[in-house]
Design a protein around this motif. Structure first.
Motif, PDB file in Angstrom:
ATOM      1  N   ARG A  92       0.847  -1.194   0.000  1.00  0.00           N
ATOM      2  CA  ARG A  92       0.000   0.000   0.000  1.00  0.00           C
ATOM      3  C   ARG A  92       0.882   1.244   0.000  1.00  0.00           C
ATOM      4  NH1 ARG A  92      -2.416  -3.580   3.688  1.00  0.00           N
ATOM      5  NH2 ARG A  92      -4.517  -4.251   3.077  1.00  0.00           N
ATOM      6  N   ASP A  93       0.453   2.234  -0.773  1.00  0.00           N
ATOM      7  CA  ASP A  93       1.197   3.489  -0.887  1.00  0.00           C
ATOM      8  C   ASP A  93       0.186   4.620  -1.003  1.00  0.00           C
ATOM      9  OD1 ASP A  93       3.109   5.413  -1.203  1.00  0.00           O
ATOM     10  OD2 ASP A  93       3.695   4.828  -3.233  1.00  0.00           O
ATOM     11  N   GLY A  94      -0.482   4.908   0.105  1.00  0.00           N
ATOM     12  CA  GLY A  94      -1.524   5.944   0.101  1.00  0.00           C
ATOM     13  C   GLY A  94      -2.667   5.543  -0.815  1.00  0.00           C
ATOM     14  N   PRO A  95      -3.022   6.378  -1.779  1.00  0.00           N
ATOM     15  CA  PRO A  95      -4.128   6.044  -2.687  1.00  0.00           C
ATOM     16  C   PRO A  95      -3.731   5.043  -3.770  1.00  0.00           C
ATOM     17  CG  PRO A  95      -3.186   8.162  -3.281  1.00  0.00           C
ATOM     18  CD  PRO A  95      -2.478   7.732  -2.017  1.00  0.00           C
ATOM     19  N   PHE A  96      -2.488   4.595  -3.738  1.00  0.00           N
ATOM     20  CA  PHE A  96      -1.985   3.689  -4.770  1.00  0.00           C
ATOM     21  C   PHE A  96      -1.542   2.360  -4.159  1.00  0.00           C
ATOM     22  CE2 PHE A  96      -0.999   8.048  -6.147  1.00  0.00           C
ATOM     23  CZ  PHE A  96      -1.673   8.081  -7.358  1.00  0.00           C
TER      24      PHE A  96
ATOM     25  N   ARG B  19      -3.788 -12.774   4.234  1.00  0.00           N
ATOM     26  CA  ARG B  19      -4.011 -14.216   4.215  1.00  0.00           C
ATOM     27  C   ARG B  19      -4.549 -14.726   5.541  1.00  0.00           C
ATOM     28  NH1 ARG B  19       1.131 -16.961   1.309  1.00  0.00           N
ATOM     29  NH2 ARG B  19      -0.255 -18.772   1.398  1.00  0.00           N
ATOM     30  N   GLY B  20      -5.533 -15.637   5.441  1.00  0.00           N
ATOM     31  CA  GLY B  20      -6.113 -16.251   6.616  1.00  0.00           C
ATOM     32  C   GLY B  20      -5.321 -17.462   7.057  1.00  0.00           C
ATOM     33  N   ARG B  21      -5.881 -18.205   8.017  1.00  0.00           N
ATOM     34  CA  ARG B  21      -5.158 -19.326   8.602  1.00  0.00           C
ATOM     35  C   ARG B  21      -4.882 -20.440   7.599  1.00  0.00           C
ATOM     36  NH1 ARG B  21      -8.391 -21.081  13.850  1.00  0.00           N
ATOM     37  NH2 ARG B  21     -10.119 -20.717  12.406  1.00  0.00           N
ATOM     38  N   ARG B  22      -5.761 -20.627   6.630  1.00  0.00           N
ATOM     39  CA  ARG B  22      -5.573 -21.688   5.650  1.00  0.00           C
ATOM     40  C   ARG B  22      -4.763 -21.212   4.441  1.00  0.00           C
ATOM     41  NH1 ARG B  22     -10.926 -24.868   4.281  1.00  0.00           N
ATOM     42  NH2 ARG B  22      -9.315 -26.170   3.310  1.00  0.00           N
ATOM     43  N   GLY B  23      -4.287 -19.984   4.482  1.00  0.00           N
ATOM     44  CA  GLY B  23      -3.436 -19.479   3.419  1.00  0.00           C
ATOM     45  C   GLY B  23      -4.164 -18.751   2.315  1.00  0.00           C
ATOM     46  N   HIS B  24      -5.499 -18.851   2.277  1.00  0.00           N
ATOM     47  CA  HIS B  24      -6.271 -18.143   1.267  1.00  0.00           C
ATOM     48  C   HIS B  24      -6.535 -16.710   1.697  1.00  0.00           C
ATOM     49  CE1 HIS B  24      -8.152 -21.894  -0.872  1.00  0.00           C
ATOM     50  NE2 HIS B  24      -6.840 -21.864  -0.918  1.00  0.00           N
ATOM     51  N   ILE B  25      -6.797 -15.878   0.731  1.00  0.00           N
ATOM     52  CA  ILE B  25      -7.211 -14.502   0.993  1.00  0.00           C
ATOM     53  C   ILE B  25      -8.723 -14.427   0.820  1.00  0.00           C
ATOM     54  CG2 ILE B  25      -7.090 -12.138   0.105  1.00  0.00           C
ATOM     55  CD1 ILE B  25      -4.189 -12.708  -0.679  1.00  0.00           C
ATOM     56  N   ALA B  26      -9.409 -13.902   1.810  1.00  0.00           N
ATOM     57  CA  ALA B  26     -10.870 -13.806   1.748  1.00  0.00           C
ATOM     58  C   ALA B  26     -11.276 -12.880   0.604  1.00  0.00           C
ATOM     59  CB  ALA B  26     -11.430 -13.293   3.071  1.00  0.00           C
ATOM     60  N   THR B  27     -12.218 -13.334  -0.206  1.00  0.00           N
ATOM     61  CA  THR B  27     -12.649 -12.556  -1.364  1.00  0.00           C
ATOM     62  C   THR B  27     -14.169 -12.523  -1.459  1.00  0.00           C
ATOM     63  OG1 THR B  27     -12.584 -14.517  -2.792  1.00  0.00           O
ATOM     64  CG2 THR B  27     -10.603 -13.149  -2.725  1.00  0.00           C
ATOM     65  N   HIS B  28     -14.658 -11.509  -2.137  1.00  0.00           N
ATOM     66  CA  HIS B  28     -16.040 -11.473  -2.609  1.00  0.00           C
ATOM     67  C   HIS B  28     -15.955 -11.522  -4.129  1.00  0.00           C
ATOM     68  CE1 HIS B  28     -20.304 -10.643  -2.798  1.00  0.00           C
ATOM     69  NE2 HIS B  28     -20.060  -9.697  -3.685  1.00  0.00           N
ATOM     70  N   GLY B  29     -16.283 -12.674  -4.701  1.00  0.00           N
ATOM     71  CA  GLY B  29     -15.954 -12.861  -6.110  1.00  0.00           C
ATOM     72  C   GLY B  29     -14.448 -12.929  -6.249  1.00  0.00           C
ATOM     73  N   THR B  30     -13.880 -12.020  -7.009  1.00  0.00           N
ATOM     74  CA  THR B  30     -12.416 -11.968  -7.147  1.00  0.00           C
ATOM     75  C   THR B  30     -11.788 -10.870  -6.297  1.00  0.00           C
ATOM     76  OG1 THR B  30     -12.557 -10.457  -9.047  1.00  0.00           O
ATOM     77  CG2 THR B  30     -12.536 -12.820  -9.518  1.00  0.00           C
TER      78      THR B  30
ATOM     79  N   ALA C 281     -10.489  -8.823  -3.152  1.00  0.00           N
ATOM     80  CA  ALA C 281     -10.038  -9.104  -1.791  1.00  0.00           C
ATOM     81  C   ALA C 281     -10.840  -8.264  -0.802  1.00  0.00           C
ATOM     82  CB  ALA C 281      -8.550  -8.805  -1.655  1.00  0.00           C
ATOM     83  N   LEU C 282     -11.379  -8.901   0.210  1.00  0.00           N
ATOM     84  CA  LEU C 282     -12.197  -8.179   1.183  1.00  0.00           C
ATOM     85  C   LEU C 282     -11.373  -7.155   1.965  1.00  0.00           C
ATOM     86  CD1 LEU C 282     -14.480 -11.022   2.611  1.00  0.00           C
ATOM     87  CD2 LEU C 282     -15.052  -9.242   0.941  1.00  0.00           C
ATOM     88  N   GLY C 283     -10.115  -7.474   2.225  1.00  0.00           N
ATOM     89  CA  GLY C 283      -9.291  -6.573   3.014  1.00  0.00           C
ATOM     90  C   GLY C 283      -8.569  -5.513   2.200  1.00  0.00           C
ATOM     91  N   GLU C 284      -8.683  -5.568   0.870  1.00  0.00           N
ATOM     92  CA  GLU C 284      -8.026  -4.585   0.010  1.00  0.00           C
ATOM     93  C   GLU C 284      -8.802  -4.518  -1.316  1.00  0.00           C
ATOM     94  OE1 GLU C 284      -6.806  -1.930  -1.574  1.00  0.00           O
ATOM     95  OE2 GLU C 284      -5.369  -2.103   0.085  1.00  0.00           O
ATOM     96  N   PRO C 285      -9.768  -3.609  -1.412  1.00  0.00           N
ATOM     97  CA  PRO C 285     -10.653  -3.574  -2.584  1.00  0.00           C
ATOM     98  C   PRO C 285      -9.951  -3.227  -3.893  1.00  0.00           C
ATOM     99  CG  PRO C 285     -11.029  -1.654  -1.176  1.00  0.00           C
ATOM    100  CD  PRO C 285     -10.139  -2.586  -0.405  1.00  0.00           C
ATOM    101  N   ARG C 286      -8.705  -2.790  -3.843  1.00  0.00           N
ATOM    102  CA  ARG C 286      -7.961  -2.489  -5.068  1.00  0.00           C
ATOM    103  C   ARG C 286      -7.265  -3.725  -5.636  1.00  0.00           C
ATOM    104  NH1 ARG C 286      -4.641   2.353  -2.321  1.00  0.00           N
ATOM    105  NH2 ARG C 286      -4.566   0.694  -0.742  1.00  0.00           N
TER     106      ARG C 286
END
Length: 353
Positions: A106-110, A299-310, A312-317
Motif C-alpha cells: 500500500r502506498d496511500g491512494p496507490f 491471508r487467513g489461517r488456511r493461506g487463502h485470501i478472503a474474497t467477494h468474487g475476485t 479481496a475483502l481486506g483490500e478492494p484495489r
C-alpha cells in the motif's frame, strides 16, 4: 524510476491474458508482468503426454476460439502453448516478460508493485500467478531416508526417464491417475499407485464441458441461497481421459492405500507389507502463489485470501484471478476463467475511471 499505469496484472498465463483481454476492451490502461521468459504460462512446463480434458472449442479464452489440433480430439499442452502465444499477439496485450514481482504494498491512494525490472505505482492490481510454481509435498514419515529419486508432478516429463524402474505414484487426483497410466502403458516400468482413498473415476463420457457446467450450476445455487449441489466433487475425482481408461481397463493400474512411511528402499504399509521403489512421484497438488502479497497482510489461517468474487475483502484495489473455485467457479480452467476475468475487469474499470 517508478512506472505509471492504472492497473498491473501479475502473471501472463491464461488468467492474466483473459484479464488483459477484458481490460483492453474496457479502455483501461494496464500492463501484464510475467516472470517467465516465453508465453504459455504453466502449460510449457507439463509432462509430454498431457492433454486437455475438453475439445478445443470448449477450452477457449474470451474472444478467440482455440483452433482444433489435427488428429487430436483433446489438444495437447504444446497446442495450448501455441494458442496462448497467438492470443497474446492477436490482442496486442502489453506483456513484459522476465518481470518477477516481489511485493505489492500500500502506498496511500496507490498500490506499489516492486518487480525485479522496476517499480509500478497503480490504482489496482490483478494477481493471476496460479499455483504451478508452488508444489505441495506432504509430511510423510521417512521422506528424508528414502534413497531413491523423489519428484513432484512439476518434475515429471516422460516414462522413458524411468525405464526398468519401480515407481510409486502418490495421489488420487487427475495428475496421479494420468502419470500412473502414462508409466504403466509404457510397459517397462513397474508402477504402484498409492491413494488416500479408492480412486473415484467420473463416468467415461464426462469431460471438461460437463465439469464446467456442473461447477457453474453449483456457484449459481450457492449465490441464490439454494442447497449446495456438491459440484464437481460429487461426481468423482478423476476424469477418465483415454490413456487413463486404457490403463484402467487393461488392469495396469495397481492401486494401494497410502503407505504409512517411506524406507531407504521403498515404502511400508500399516499391514506390514513393503514395496521396493527406485522413485516416488508426488502428485499431491499445489498451493496458490501469493508470497508477493505478503506485505498486504491479507491471508487467513488456511493461506487463502478472503474474497467477494475476485475482490479481496481486506483490500478492494486487489483482485485474485484463476486460483480455483474460491476465486470463481472453474476459474483455474481455460474456459472458466473468462467469466471471472470479465467481472474483475468491470469492477476495476469502475474503480479507476
Amino acid at each position: 524510476m517508478t512506472n505509471a499505469s492504472q492497473v498491473v496484472v501479475i502473471g501472463g498465463g491464461q488468467a492474466g491474458l483473459a484479464a488483459g483481454y477484458h481490460l483492453r476492451r474496457l479502455g483501461v490502461d494496464f500492463v501484464i508482468l510475467d516472470g517467465q521468459s516465453t508465453p504459455g504460462g504453466a502449460w510449457q512446463h507439463t509432462w509430454d503426454s498431457l492433454h486437455l480434458f475438453s475439445p478445443a472449442a470448449y477450452s477457449s479464452l474470451p474472444g478467440r476460439l482455440m483452433p482444433p489440433q489435427p488428429g487430436e480430439t483433446y489438444p495437447d499442452a504444446s497446442h495450448v502453448v501455441a494458442y496462448l502465444a497467438d492470443y497474446e499477439k492477436r490482442y496486442d496485450l502489453p506483456v513484459q516478460r522476465g518481470a518477477l514481482v516481489q511485493a505489492v504494498q500500500r502506498d496511500g491512494p496507490f498500490l506499489r508493485i516492486q518487480a525485479d525490472i522496476g517499480t509500478w505505482q497503480v490504482r489496482a492490481v490483478i494477481s493471476a500467478t496460479g499455483t504451478w510454481t508452488r508444489p505441495f509435498l506432504p509430511a510423510v514419515p521417512g521422506r528424508e531416508v528414502f534413497q531413491g529419486r523423489q519428484l513432484h508432478t512439476v518434475g515429471y516429463r516422460r516414462p522413458g526417464d524411468f525405464a526398468g524402474q519401480r515407481v510409486i505414484v502418490v495421489g488420487g487426483g487427475n495428475s496421479g491417475a494420468q502419470i500412473a497410466a502414462d508409466l504403466a502403458l509404457a510397459g517397462d516400468v513397474q508402477v504402484t499407485w498409492a491413494t488416500r482413498r479408492p480412486p473415484r473415476f467420473l463416468a467415461d463420457d464426462i469431460d471438461g464441458r460437463a465439469l464446467f457446467d456442473v461447477a457453474t450450476a453449483r456457484r449459481r445455487a450457492l449465490d441464490e441461497g439454494r442447497t449446495d449441489t456438491g459440484g464437481v466433487t460429487s461426481l468423482g475425482d478423476i476424469v477418465a481421459v483415454p490413456p487413463v481408461r486404457a490403463a484402467r481397463d487393461a488392469g495396469l493400474l495397481t492401486v494401494k492405500p497410502m503407505f504409512s512411511r517411506l524406507t531407504s528402499g521403498g515404502a511400508s504399509w500399516a499391514d506390514g507389507s513393503h514395496a521396493g521403489a527406485d522413485a516416488v512421484i508426488w502428485c499431491t497438488g499445489f498451493r496458490p502463489v501469493l508470497a508477493h502479497l505478503t506485505p498486504l497482510n491479507l491471508r487467513g489461517r488456511r493461506g487463502h485470501i478472503a474474497t467477494h468474487g475476485t475482490r479481496a475483502l481486506g483490500e478492494p484495489r486487489l483482485h485474485l484471478l484463476g486460483y480455483g473455485d474460491w476465486t470463481g467457479p472453474a476459474s483455474a480452467t481455460l474456459i472458466g476463467v473468462g467469466r471471472t476475468a470479465r467481472d474483475a475487469a468491470r469492477q476495476i474499470r469502475d474503480l479507476v475511471r
